[in-house]
Write an enzyme that holds these catalytic residues in place. Structure first.
Site, PDB file in Angstrom:
ATOM      1  CB  SER A  33     -12.347  51.397  19.959  1.00 49.25           C
ATOM      2  OG  SER A  33     -12.884  52.428  19.161  1.00 49.25           O
ATOM      3  CG  LEU A  34      -8.154  52.026  15.031  1.00 54.15           C
ATOM      4  CD1 LEU A  34      -8.135  51.958  13.511  1.00 54.15           C
ATOM      5  CD2 LEU A  34      -6.766  52.329  15.564  1.00 54.15           C
ATOM      6  NE  ARG A  35     -16.338  54.372  18.371  1.00 51.94           N
ATOM      7  CZ  ARG A  35     -16.550  54.351  19.683  1.00 51.94           C
ATOM      8  NH1 ARG A  35     -16.666  55.496  20.356  1.00 51.94           N
ATOM      9  NH2 ARG A  35     -16.658  53.212  20.335  1.00 51.94           N
ATOM     10  NE  ARG A  36     -15.146  52.585  23.056  1.00 50.74           N
ATOM     11  CZ  ARG A  36     -15.504  51.315  23.164  1.00 50.74           C
ATOM     12  NH1 ARG A  36     -14.587  50.366  23.230  1.00 50.74           N
ATOM     13  NH2 ARG A  36     -16.785  50.984  23.214  1.00 50.74           N
TER      14      ARG A  36
ATOM     15  N   GLY B 140      -9.796  40.999  24.824  1.00 50.29           N
ATOM     16  CA  GLY B 140     -10.427  40.003  25.672  1.00 50.29           C
ATOM     17  C   GLY B 140     -11.875  40.356  25.936  1.00 50.29           C
ATOM     18  CG  ASN B 141     -14.160  37.549  28.223  1.00 49.25           C
ATOM     19  OD1 ASN B 141     -13.577  38.076  29.166  1.00 49.25           O
ATOM     20  ND2 ASN B 141     -14.285  36.230  28.122  1.00 49.25           N
TER      21      ASN B 141
ATOM     22  CB  CYS C 228     -12.524  47.907  12.984  1.00 44.79           C
ATOM     23  SG  CYS C 228     -11.845  46.629  11.904  1.00 44.79           S
TER      24      CYS C 228
ATOM     25  CB  THR D 267     -10.302  39.042  29.705  1.00 43.79           C
ATOM     26  OG1 THR D 267     -10.694  37.676  29.615  1.00 43.79           O
ATOM     27  CG2 THR D 267      -8.797  39.148  29.543  1.00 43.79           C
ATOM     28  NE  ARG D 268     -12.082  44.108  25.886  1.00 39.26           N
ATOM     29  CZ  ARG D 268     -12.400  44.782  24.797  1.00 39.26           C
ATOM     30  NH1 ARG D 268     -12.648  46.075  24.862  1.00 39.26           N
ATOM     31  NH2 ARG D 268     -12.482  44.182  23.627  1.00 39.26           N
TER      32      ARG D 268
ATOM     33  CE  LYS E 163     -19.279  47.315  20.045  1.00 35.91           C
ATOM     34  NZ  LYS E 163     -18.565  48.124  21.049  1.00 35.91           N
TER      35      LYS E 163
ATOM     36  CB  THR F 189      -9.887  51.743  24.253  1.00 38.03           C
ATOM     37  OG1 THR F 189     -10.888  51.530  23.261  1.00 38.03           O
ATOM     38  CG2 THR F 189      -8.833  52.677  23.684  1.00 38.03           C
TER      39      THR F 189
END
Length: 364
Positions: free
Chosen positions: A92-95, A113-114, A207, A117-118, A43, A90
């Protein structure tokens, strides 16, 4: 190695203003011949790759759907029952668009973050996040499947193009590496992700606009049916354009498989190693050719179509599949995108992109 997307963590991804956020540094290493191939989350790979680079293989896909990860005190809740004003994280614009459209009572906030981190931000008792939306495949690969509160069905959240699949990128002229990768190019996964990437390439998304997809490949008797559902949204989720198309195939895999294919049912098949029968041992022949740098390193003896230099949205021709299936998958994605374009998808996406550019300009 780290990439720009890994290093810049204080801005949402679309606002960084760069393409190939998670791939450019790796591709630079490829083109300078510091490495022979790199493995990506598919992705993250744009549908158009830099000149001279290709995707040599796509491994079998894991579950591509998104997962809801709830803070401990909300573990009995769902997106529909969380208290009004709950913050969902999130990047992500999609989410974001789908959450805004389906759950307007919730507040969507960027989180970067990875995974470590999240999740740490989510678990902070004084933190603002009530839940995160993450790719289920990433959590599973890290061994954190137990953190998933719910895997979101496609009726609730369409996923990203290529999500859940790992891809190997290499130089287009490195025939030895391409021949090595060819047996690992998983036909069913390739079929789905090619249609998805063709869809995204035709739309011109990425994105920078909310675009989602869902694919299903099912066998009924001797016929395979690939169903592709795609959608675009406005940033606030108030506008949604969705379309579904399908395509059928007589077969997905070639009837004659590579002797060393990892998809070969007789996985315990032994390889002849006696020098007297080297002519019957394609791998030994290939190894000798690579060592001596003689003969055809394109490995045509193993799979004649490996010499086919066509690329489909960055993907090399999958030699484990009939070429007509590859072309049909590519066409299906393009047809689906054009159906949405006829409904006004490009206008919806342009408005989203203009809003993002405007917000970048104001911030600078």
């Amino acid at each position: 190695m780290t990439t720009l997307g890994d290093r810049v963590l204080d801005q949402p991804l679309p606002k960084i203003g760069e393409k190939s956020l998670f791939t450019k540094d790796l591709e630079d290493a490829l083109m300078s011949k510091n490495v022979d191939f790199v493995v990506h989350s598919l992705k993250d790979l744009p549908t158009t790759l830099p000149d001279g680079l290709v995707i040599g293989a796509v491994f079998e896909r894991e579950d591509p759907r998104d997962a809801l990860v709830l803070k401990e005190k909300f573990k009995e809740y769902s997106l529909s029952t969380l208290p009004s004003g709950s913050v969902i994280g999130t990047s992500s614009l999609r989410r974001t668009a789908q959450l805004n459209g389906n759950y307007p009572q919730l507040k969507v906030v960027d989180v970067r973050g990875n995974l470590n981190t999240r999740l740490r931000k989510l678990d902070d008792e004084d933190g603002k996040y009530s839940a995160l939306i993450l790719a289920s495949a990433g959590l599973s690969r890290m061994g954190w499947g137990n953190r998933m509160s719910k895997v979101l069905p496609c009726s609730e959240m369409l996923y990203a193009v290529g999500q859940g699949a790992l891809a190997v990128e290499c130089r287009a002229d490195n025939d030895a590496v391409l021949a090595m990768l060819a047996p690992f190019n998983h036909p069913e996964t390739y079929c789905r992700v090619l249609a998805e990437r063709s869809f995204l390439k035709t739309l011109g998304g990425g994105c920078s606009a909310p675009v989602g997809i869902s694919t299903k490949l099912k066998q009924n008797d001797n016929v395979y049916k690939l169903t592709l559902t795609g959608a675009v949204w406005s940033l606030d989720g108030s506008t949604k354009l969705e379309e579904t198309l399908d395509q059928t195939f007589g077969q997905i895999r070639k009837t004659v498989k590579h002797k060393l294919s990892p998809t070969e049912e007789a996985s315990s098949k032994k390889i002849k190693t006696d020098k007297t029968v080297e002519a019957d041992n394609e791998i030994a022949v290939l190894n000798r050719r690579i060592t001596e740098k003689t003969g055809d390193l394109g490995c045509e003896d193993l799979a004649p179509n490996v010499a086919d230099r066509r690329c489909f949205c960055g993907l090399t021709v999958n030699v484990n599949m009939p070429i007509d299936v590859v072309i049909k998958c590519d066409n299906l994605g393009r047809d689906l995108a054009n159906s949405l374009i006829d409904k006004g998808a490009l206008e919806v996406m342009k408005i989203s992109q203009d809003i993002i550019r405007s917000s970048i300009g104001k911030k600078s």
